[in-house]
Design a protein around this motif. Structure first.
Motif, PDB file in Angstrom:
ATOM      1  N   TYR A   1      -1.624  12.018  -7.954  1.00  0.00           N
ATOM      2  CA  TYR A   1      -1.703  13.133  -7.014  1.00  0.00           C
ATOM      3  C   TYR A   1      -2.923  12.968  -6.105  1.00  0.00           C
ATOM      4  CZ  TYR A   1      -1.369  17.968  -5.344  1.00  0.00           C
ATOM      5  OH  TYR A   1      -1.247  19.089  -4.564  1.00  0.00           O
ATOM      6  N   ARG A   2      -4.048  12.543  -6.707  1.00  0.00           N
ATOM      7  CA  ARG A   2      -5.265  12.297  -5.928  1.00  0.00           C
ATOM      8  C   ARG A   2      -4.997  11.243  -4.852  1.00  0.00           C
ATOM      9  NH1 ARG A   2      -8.087   9.562  -9.300  1.00  0.00           N
ATOM     10  NH2 ARG A   2      -8.592  11.325 -10.644  1.00  0.00           N
ATOM     11  N   GLU A   3      -4.335  10.157  -5.231  1.00  0.00           N
ATOM     12  CA  GLU A   3      -4.007   9.099  -4.275  1.00  0.00           C
ATOM     13  C   GLU A   3      -3.088   9.632  -3.176  1.00  0.00           C
ATOM     14  OE1 GLU A   3      -2.421   5.700  -6.344  1.00  0.00           O
ATOM     15  OE2 GLU A   3      -4.194   5.566  -7.642  1.00  0.00           O
ATOM     16  N   HIS A   4      -2.139  10.457  -3.538  1.00  0.00           N
ATOM     17  CA  HIS A   4      -1.216  11.050  -2.576  1.00  0.00           C
ATOM     18  C   HIS A   4      -1.978  11.912  -1.560  1.00  0.00           C
ATOM     19  CE1 HIS A   4       2.500  12.747  -1.004  1.00  0.00           C
ATOM     20  NE2 HIS A   4       2.044  13.974  -1.264  1.00  0.00           N
ATOM     21  N   ILE A   5      -2.885  12.743  -2.068  1.00  0.00           N
ATOM     22  CA  ILE A   5      -3.687  13.610  -1.192  1.00  0.00           C
ATOM     23  C   ILE A   5      -4.560  12.763  -0.266  1.00  0.00           C
ATOM     24  CG2 ILE A   5      -5.559  15.336  -1.160  1.00  0.00           C
ATOM     25  CD1 ILE A   5      -2.828  16.483  -1.975  1.00  0.00           C
ATOM     26  N   GLN A   6      -5.153  11.721  -0.819  1.00  0.00           N
ATOM     27  CA  GLN A   6      -5.989  10.847   0.007  1.00  0.00           C
ATOM     28  C   GLN A   6      -5.168  10.175   1.113  1.00  0.00           C
ATOM     29  OE1 GLN A   6      -7.718   8.368  -3.050  1.00  0.00           O
ATOM     30  NE2 GLN A   6      -9.452   9.765  -3.369  1.00  0.00           N
ATOM     31  N   GLN A   7      -3.957   9.774   0.786  1.00  0.00           N
ATOM     32  CA  GLN A   7      -3.097   9.141   1.799  1.00  0.00           C
ATOM     33  C   GLN A   7      -2.706  10.150   2.878  1.00  0.00           C
ATOM     34  OE1 GLN A   7      -2.388   5.798   2.035  1.00  0.00           O
ATOM     35  NE2 GLN A   7      -1.709   6.470   4.060  1.00  0.00           N
ATOM     36  N   ILE A   8      -2.450  11.379   2.478  1.00  0.00           N
ATOM     37  CA  ILE A   8      -2.151  12.431   3.461  1.00  0.00           C
ATOM     38  C   ILE A   8      -3.344  12.622   4.381  1.00  0.00           C
ATOM     39  CG2 ILE A   8      -1.768  14.922   3.730  1.00  0.00           C
ATOM     40  CD1 ILE A   8      -0.012  14.792   1.214  1.00  0.00           C
ATOM     41  N   GLN A   9      -4.540  12.635   3.810  1.00  0.00           N
ATOM     42  CA  GLN A   9      -5.745  12.793   4.628  1.00  0.00           C
ATOM     43  C   GLN A   9      -5.888  11.638   5.622  1.00  0.00           C
ATOM     44  OE1 GLN A   9      -8.595  13.138   1.417  1.00  0.00           O
ATOM     45  NE2 GLN A   9      -8.737  15.363   1.649  1.00  0.00           N
ATOM     46  N   VAL A  10      -5.628  10.416   5.180  1.00  0.00           N
ATOM     47  CA  VAL A  10      -5.710   9.247   6.065  1.00  0.00           C
ATOM     48  C   VAL A  10      -4.675   9.365   7.177  1.00  0.00           C
ATOM     49  CG1 VAL A  10      -5.309   6.745   6.181  1.00  0.00           C
ATOM     50  CG2 VAL A  10      -6.712   7.708   4.329  1.00  0.00           C
ATOM     51  N   ASP A  11      -3.437   9.709   6.806  1.00  0.00           N
ATOM     52  CA  ASP A  11      -2.370   9.829   7.807  1.00  0.00           C
ATOM     53  C   ASP A  11      -2.672  10.953   8.788  1.00  0.00           C
ATOM     54  OD1 ASP A  11      -1.081   7.754   6.530  1.00  0.00           O
ATOM     55  OD2 ASP A  11       0.365   9.053   5.466  1.00  0.00           O
TER      56      ASP A  11
END
Length: 107
Positions: A86-96
């Motif tokens: 979930y942390r990785e998913h949130i980080q990817q959303i932030q990058v996108d």
């Protein structure tokens, strides 16, 4: 006269013995009450333990403490994995999102 003094000493000794006996009786009563309460506590706790064992068996298929600890550790590892994903998913959303908000920085 000697007999009179000896008689008073004997009475004093008797009084001391009686006082000690009364004190010991009081201690005995306190200990007896404590024993009764402790026995009731043991009975209640034993009943609660049996109920918990039955619940664990119904819910987890075992009431063995080592098996339950292993199941708990397995669940903890699963939770840690899910949180990491979930942390990785949130980080990817932030990058996108940063790419969308600041397209000039990505060129």
């Amino acid at each position: 006269m000697v007999n009179s003094n000896h008689n008073q000493t004997g009475t004093t000794r008797d009084t001391k013995v009686e006082q000690e006996l009364n004190a010991l009786r009081g201690q005995y009563e306190l200990l007896r009450d404590r024993k009764v309460r402790t026995e009731q506590d043991v009975t209640n706790l034993s009943s609660q333990l049996e109920t918990l064992k039955e619940q664990a068996l119904a819910q987890y298929g075992t009431s063995d403490i080592k098996e339950l600890q292993a199941l708990l550790e397995e669940k903890r590892l699963q939770n840690e994995k899910v949180v990491a994903e979930y942390r990785e998913h949130i980080q990817q959303i932030q990058v996108d999102l940063a790419k969308v908000e600041n397209p000039s920085e990505n060129e």
